[in-house]
Design a protein around this motif. Sequence first.
Motif, mmCIF file in Angstrom:
data_model
loop_
_atom_site.group_PDB
_atom_site.id
_atom_site.type_symbol
_atom_site.label_atom_id
_atom_site.label_comp_id
_atom_site.label_asym_id
_atom_site.label_seq_id
_atom_site.Cartn_x
_atom_site.Cartn_y
_atom_site.Cartn_z
ATOM 1 N N THR A 188 11.370 32.025 -19.833
ATOM 2 C CA THR A 188 12.171 31.136 -19.000
ATOM 3 C C THR A 188 12.711 29.997 -19.851
ATOM 4 O OG1 THR A 188 10.842 31.613 -17.031
ATOM 5 C CG2 THR A 188 12.184 29.619 -16.976
ATOM 6 N N LEU A 189 14.014 29.770 -19.759
ATOM 7 C CA LEU A 189 14.649 28.644 -20.435
ATOM 8 C C LEU A 189 14.915 27.546 -19.416
ATOM 9 C CD1 LEU A 189 16.105 27.613 -23.089
ATOM 10 C CD2 LEU A 189 18.223 28.447 -22.027
ATOM 11 N N TYR A 190 14.574 26.306 -19.781
ATOM 12 C CA TYR A 190 14.928 25.136 -18.978
ATOM 13 C C TYR A 190 16.027 24.398 -19.728
ATOM 14 C CZ TYR A 190 10.632 26.007 -16.356
ATOM 15 O OH TYR A 190 9.653 26.579 -15.589
ATOM 16 N N ILE A 191 17.099 24.050 -19.019
ATOM 17 C CA ILE A 191 18.259 23.448 -19.674
ATOM 18 C C ILE A 191 18.952 22.475 -18.729
ATOM 19 C CG2 ILE A 191 19.704 25.430 -18.998
ATOM 20 C CD1 ILE A 191 21.248 24.998 -21.653
ATOM 21 N N GLY A 192 19.476 21.397 -19.291
ATOM 22 C CA GLY A 192 20.165 20.399 -18.494
ATOM 23 C C GLY A 192 21.573 20.821 -18.129
ATOM 24 N N GLY A 193 21.972 20.484 -16.923
ATOM 25 C CA GLY A 193 23.342 20.692 -16.458
ATOM 26 C C GLY A 193 23.909 19.394 -15.933
ATOM 27 N N ASN A 194 25.264 19.291 -15.890
ATOM 28 C CA ASN A 194 25.920 18.025 -15.528
ATOM 29 C C ASN A 194 25.366 16.881 -16.366
ATOM 30 O OD1 ASN A 194 27.823 18.759 -13.554
ATOM 31 N ND2 ASN A 194 26.267 18.809 -11.955
ATOM 32 N N ALA A 195 25.171 17.151 -17.653
ATOM 33 C CA ALA A 195 24.548 16.172 -18.539
ATOM 34 C C ALA A 195 25.344 14.877 -18.584
ATOM 35 C CB ALA A 195 24.412 16.747 -19.948
ATOM 36 N N ASN A 196 24.613 13.769 -18.727
ATOM 37 C CA ASN A 196 25.177 12.418 -18.842
ATOM 38 C C ASN A 196 25.772 11.896 -17.547
ATOM 39 O OD1 ASN A 196 26.500 12.597 -22.282
ATOM 40 N ND2 ASN A 196 24.443 12.804 -21.483
ATOM 41 N N THR A 197 25.536 12.565 -16.423
ATOM 42 C CA THR A 197 26.067 12.105 -15.144
ATOM 43 C C THR A 197 24.924 11.876 -14.160
ATOM 44 O OG1 THR A 197 26.291 14.268 -14.057
ATOM 45 C CG2 THR A 197 28.077 13.586 -15.550
ATOM 46 N N GLY A 198 25.207 11.080 -13.139
ATOM 47 C CA GLY A 198 24.202 10.803 -12.123
ATOM 48 C C GLY A 198 23.785 12.025 -11.341
ATOM 49 N N SER A 199 24.606 13.076 -11.345
ATOM 50 C CA SER A 199 24.256 14.313 -10.644
ATOM 51 C C SER A 199 23.575 15.324 -11.568
ATOM 52 C CB SER A 199 25.516 14.957 -10.045
ATOM 53 O OG SER A 199 26.469 15.229 -11.066
ATOM 54 N N ALA A 202 20.885 17.529 -13.588
ATOM 55 C CA ALA A 202 19.657 18.179 -13.128
ATOM 56 C C ALA A 202 19.174 19.151 -14.203
ATOM 57 C CB ALA A 202 19.887 18.920 -11.813
ATOM 58 N N LEU A 203 17.930 19.578 -14.064
ATOM 59 C CA LEU A 203 17.361 20.584 -14.945
ATOM 60 C C LEU A 203 17.385 21.917 -14.204
ATOM 61 C CD1 LEU A 203 16.026 20.757 -17.758
ATOM 62 C CD2 LEU A 203 13.820 20.604 -16.616
ATOM 63 N N TYR A 204 17.784 22.964 -14.933
ATOM 64 C CA TYR A 204 17.899 24.304 -14.364
ATOM 65 C C TYR A 204 17.017 25.267 -15.145
ATOM 66 C CZ TYR A 204 21.964 22.515 -11.858
ATOM 67 O OH TYR A 204 22.786 21.785 -11.043
ATOM 68 N N SER A 205 16.576 26.326 -14.477
ATOM 69 C CA SER A 205 15.824 27.383 -15.145
ATOM 70 C C SER A 205 16.654 28.657 -15.136
ATOM 71 C CB SER A 205 14.474 27.619 -14.466
ATOM 72 O OG SER A 205 14.647 28.102 -13.142
ATOM 73 N N VAL A 206 16.481 29.460 -16.159
ATOM 74 C CA VAL A 206 17.178 30.741 -16.233
ATOM 75 C C VAL A 206 16.273 31.737 -16.956
ATOM 76 C CG1 VAL A 206 18.371 30.110 -18.379
ATOM 77 C CG2 VAL A 206 19.303 31.924 -16.931
#
Length: 393
Positions: A72-83, A85-89
């Motif tokens: 499982t990879l955990y990776i940031g999305g919408n980086a540098n913004t108030g929205s 979040a961390l996602y798993s894939v």
Amino acid sequence: MKTFTRSFAPFLSFAMKTVLLAVFVLAYFQGFTQSLTPEFVTAGYTLTDLGSIEQLPSQYGGLTIRPEQPNTLYIGGNANTGSGALYSVALVRDPESKHITGFGGAAIHYIEAPNNDGGIFFDQNGTLLFTRYSMNELGQVLPDNSYISTPLTNYGIASSVGAMAFVPSGYPGAGGLVFSSYSASIMYNVPFTIDVNGQYLLSNQIAEVSVYGIASGPEGIAYIPAGSAVFPNLSMAISSYSNGTVVVFEVGDHGLPVPSTAREMITGLSGAEGALIDPLTGDFLFSTFGGGNKVIRISGFEKPSSVNEKPMNKLADFSILPNPTEGSFKLKSLNPVKGGLISVFNIHGAKVLEQETGIDDSIEYDLSAQPAGMYIVSVKNGNATGYQKLLLK
């Protein structure tokens, strides 16, 4: 969204950062290609573009793999913004080599991580740490899912932070916490303790090294597995967002880079973000903030050692009492042998205690000088080895 300058980055407008990101995107579509430098091609390293992740919002942030969940990879999305979040894939691995070859489906929202940036890490106690741009803070999601954000300016880190990493066991400064300032291109070693709730309590930075001009805009930090080809000394890799490169350095005091040893490993990047050593293969992975929003894999490194790996030999049977403990604990072994060995590691893999065991079936040890938190106790008893967790209150 990012741009770089030595002194004035904290005051740059959002519009200027957007312009730079647009330039990166334009460069990508005009054939902006990443490549390994000749030294590393000759040494047998290879670069693989794993592509984008379905339903992971751009721009990509940092990334991590938990050793106990290697697929499982955990990776940031919408980086540098108030929205953010961390996602798993889910990861797809080659059945023989175990190298990551792709993704097993769409990204799944895991937890809110506003303004996440290049540094993301789960400790063995379950605390999630992530760097926050541009407010220069360390986000902490504790094991009980409570959220804390710690300002870093108070501890001597120039605004704004980009990445972070823990120095592995066996490296100078093992167990230490290293931060990078994206804006000032400075690397710092910051002492810390961990309270019983899993919260990281920071102290003033005790050492710093500038990588300005060499690896400007550092957005990812990874420690290269010992014994890897063309790395005769313990080394680290830094993802340089501003230079569009990955630069490798020998590791000096406090787990910080030695600038005079810098070598470019990868060039032609757009938006290099994050850094990760795959716990199964030793592959180096990083994401791109812009530049196609993708994940890139570099293979050829040695497999890293880890106290989290399951032993291949017979398991040693022992118990720890009391657990949790306020400092002292007794180790009770089944069928103890002369010349056994107990080792205690903190959550970052640094050894804090090592002592031979005798034929007694109950021996007392003391960790009262160590900070509260989770520890791993390793016992070698003849040809058997075992591991258990120990909570120090």
